[in-house]
Scaffold this motif. Structure first.
Motif, short mmCIF file in Angstrom:
data_model
loop_
_atom_site.label_atom_id
_atom_site.label_comp_id
_atom_site.label_asym_id
_atom_site.label_seq_id
_atom_site.Cartn_x
_atom_site.Cartn_y
_atom_site.Cartn_z
N GLY A 42 -104.58 24.89 86.77
CA GLY A 42 -103.12 24.72 86.75
C GLY A 42 -102.49 25.49 85.59
N TYR A 49 -95.25 15.09 89.24
CA TYR A 49 -95.78 15.91 90.32
C TYR A 49 -96.68 16.98 89.72
CZ TYR A 49 -92.74 14.29 94.08
OH TYR A 49 -92.14 13.54 95.03
N GLY A 50 -97.85 17.20 90.33
CA GLY A 50 -98.70 18.33 89.97
C GLY A 50 -99.14 18.37 88.52
N ASP A 64 -100.55 14.81 93.49
CA ASP A 64 -100.89 16.23 93.65
C ASP A 64 -101.28 16.50 95.09
OD1 ASP A 64 -102.00 18.93 93.25
OD2 ASP A 64 -102.02 18.39 91.13
N ARG A 65 -101.03 17.72 95.52
CA ARG A 65 -101.44 18.14 96.87
C ARG A 65 -102.94 18.48 96.89
NH1 ARG A 65 -99.54 23.81 99.62
NH2 ARG A 65 -100.67 23.57 101.57
N GLY A 113 -98.65 16.36 99.39
CA GLY A 113 -98.13 16.47 98.01
C GLY A 113 -97.05 15.46 97.71
N SER A 171 -91.84 17.42 86.35
CA SER A 171 -92.88 18.39 86.75
C SER A 171 -92.69 19.66 85.93
CB SER A 171 -92.81 18.72 88.24
OG SER A 171 -91.75 19.62 88.51
N VAL A 181 -94.62 23.45 88.91
CA VAL A 181 -95.11 22.84 90.15
C VAL A 181 -94.23 23.19 91.34
CG1 VAL A 181 -95.57 20.64 91.32
CG2 VAL A 181 -96.20 20.94 88.92
N HIS A 234 -94.74 25.99 93.59
CA HIS A 234 -95.96 25.98 94.41
C HIS A 234 -95.82 25.07 95.63
CE1 HIS A 234 -98.28 28.07 91.29
NE2 HIS A 234 -97.59 27.33 90.44
N VAL A 235 -94.75 24.30 95.69
CA VAL A 235 -94.61 23.29 96.73
C VAL A 235 -94.36 23.96 98.07
CG1 VAL A 235 -92.91 21.60 97.50
CG2 VAL A 235 -93.99 21.35 95.27
N GLY A 274 -101.46 26.88 97.62
CA GLY A 274 -100.61 26.47 96.50
C GLY A 274 -100.04 27.68 95.76
#
Ligand code: SAM
Length: 316
Positions: free
Chosen positions: A45, A89-90, A113-114, A170, A183, A186, A189-190, A245
């Motif tokens: 990440g 998130y993430g 996280d996804r 996610g 976040s 992130v 990348h969604v 991602g």
């Protein structure tokens, strides 16, 4: 023709075919085996540069200090977080920001996280230990109270204080449950931004706030020009990257519109990096359809802070 435009044309007419086929094939693999893909690509990440535990800890402190500066105008983050449930998130491969939120008074942190990124390896535990060591006594005591074993961060956190959930979508799927959503690096990348903003709105309690830092740069996917990754048609980009991602490429106009449509108020959008307008215009004619016609100012934004609030009287 400008140097930017000529170099770009050469790149996209000749050099792209092998890259496209490779990207499509690996995107299929990532779709079938997301956990394995994340592991073999060694994603943390935070990019691929080697980092010492002290450097990673410093990164998380910077992230936290940035949130602190925006959340607590008077600097009193402990009062601001006291008793609050925070949704991140993430988080990446370790809960560094979550640890600092708990250290400064948050009642609970939920990370969603996804991808199954979290990994409490010896190295990541050393980062958490480094973060702990840098805290004052009161903050360290708050974190120790959240750990399964107060003397060993590698054993992880008590789930009622720090919960980590991986969902293929996610999304948190929470409703009226959190006071703050944060976040960093992130949202770009969604894969389904409207769904993510709707999820955030639903998850927040009335009056709750969200705060995101969004990096709109190419993440190494440009060649000669910082915006030449916007040349690929949307359908082809999705074929190559949708399961990995990889940045979704949406520009700031999309974020502004979706946040407003989702029902948030007190929306603030502030640029973190900008490209000079001459460079924007040098590439514009080559951009894919959704980007080509954007206002120059929106195309120039290479990153932003995005904040909003769920109205106090809102029903879920
Ligand atoms: C570039 S990393 C940033 C990690 C961390 N926030 C940091 O600053 O080090 C992006 C993170 O977002 C996660 N992510 C990607 N798509 C997501 C989605 N749709 N919902 C939630 N998280 C997502 C990734 O798995 C990863 O943990």
């Amino acid at each position: 023709m400008t140097t930017d435009a000529a170099a770009f044309k050469l790149n996209f007419t000749l050099a792209g075919i092998g890259r496209v086929l490779r990207a499509i094939a690996t995107n299929q693999v990532a779709g079938w085996f997301p956990g394995w893909y994340v592991r073999i690509t060694g994603q943390t990440g935070r990019g691929s540069e080697p980092e010492t535990p002290a450097q990673v800890a410093a990164y998380f402190r910077t992230c936290f200090d940035d949130y602190r500066a925006r959340l607590a105008a008077d600097g009193d983050i402990v009062t601001c977080l006291a008793g609050k449930t925070v949704l991140e998130y993430g988080p990446g491969d370790m809960p560094g920001v979550a640890l600092l939120l708990l250290a400064h008074g948050a009642a609970q942190v939920i990370c969603v996280d996804r991808f199954p990124m979290l990994h409490l390896s010896a190295r990541n535990a050393a980062v958490l230990a480094e973060l702990l060591a840098g805290l004052d006594d009161a903050a360290r005591a708050r974190v120790r109270a959240c750990l399964r074993d107060p003397d060993d961060p590698a054993q992880g956190f008590r789930p009622e204080r720090l919960r980590y959930q991986v969902q293929a979508s996610g999304l948190s799927e929470l409703s009226d449950a959190v006071d703050l959503i944060i976040s960093r690096a992130v949202l770009e990348h969604v894969n389904d931004l409207p769904a993510s903003f709707a999820d955030m709105y639903r998850a927040l309690r009335p009056g709750g706030r969200m705060l995101h830092q969004v990096d709109l740069r190419s993440h190494g996917l440009h060649r000669q020009h910082p915006l030449d990754f916007l040349v690929w048609p949307v359908w082809l980009w999705n074929l190559m990257f949708s399961n990995k991602g990889t940045p979704n490429r949406w520009r700031v106009d999309r974020y502004r519109a979706l946040v407003a449509q989702s029902g948030f108020v007190d929306i603030q959008v502030e640029a973190t990096h900008r490209l000079e307008s001459a460079r924007v215009e040098a590439i514009r004619a080559h951009l894919a359809a959704p980007f080509r016609t954007l206002p120059a100012e929106d195309l120039a934004w290479l990153g932003c802070w995005l904040a909003g609030r769920k109205p106090s009287g809102a029903t879920v």
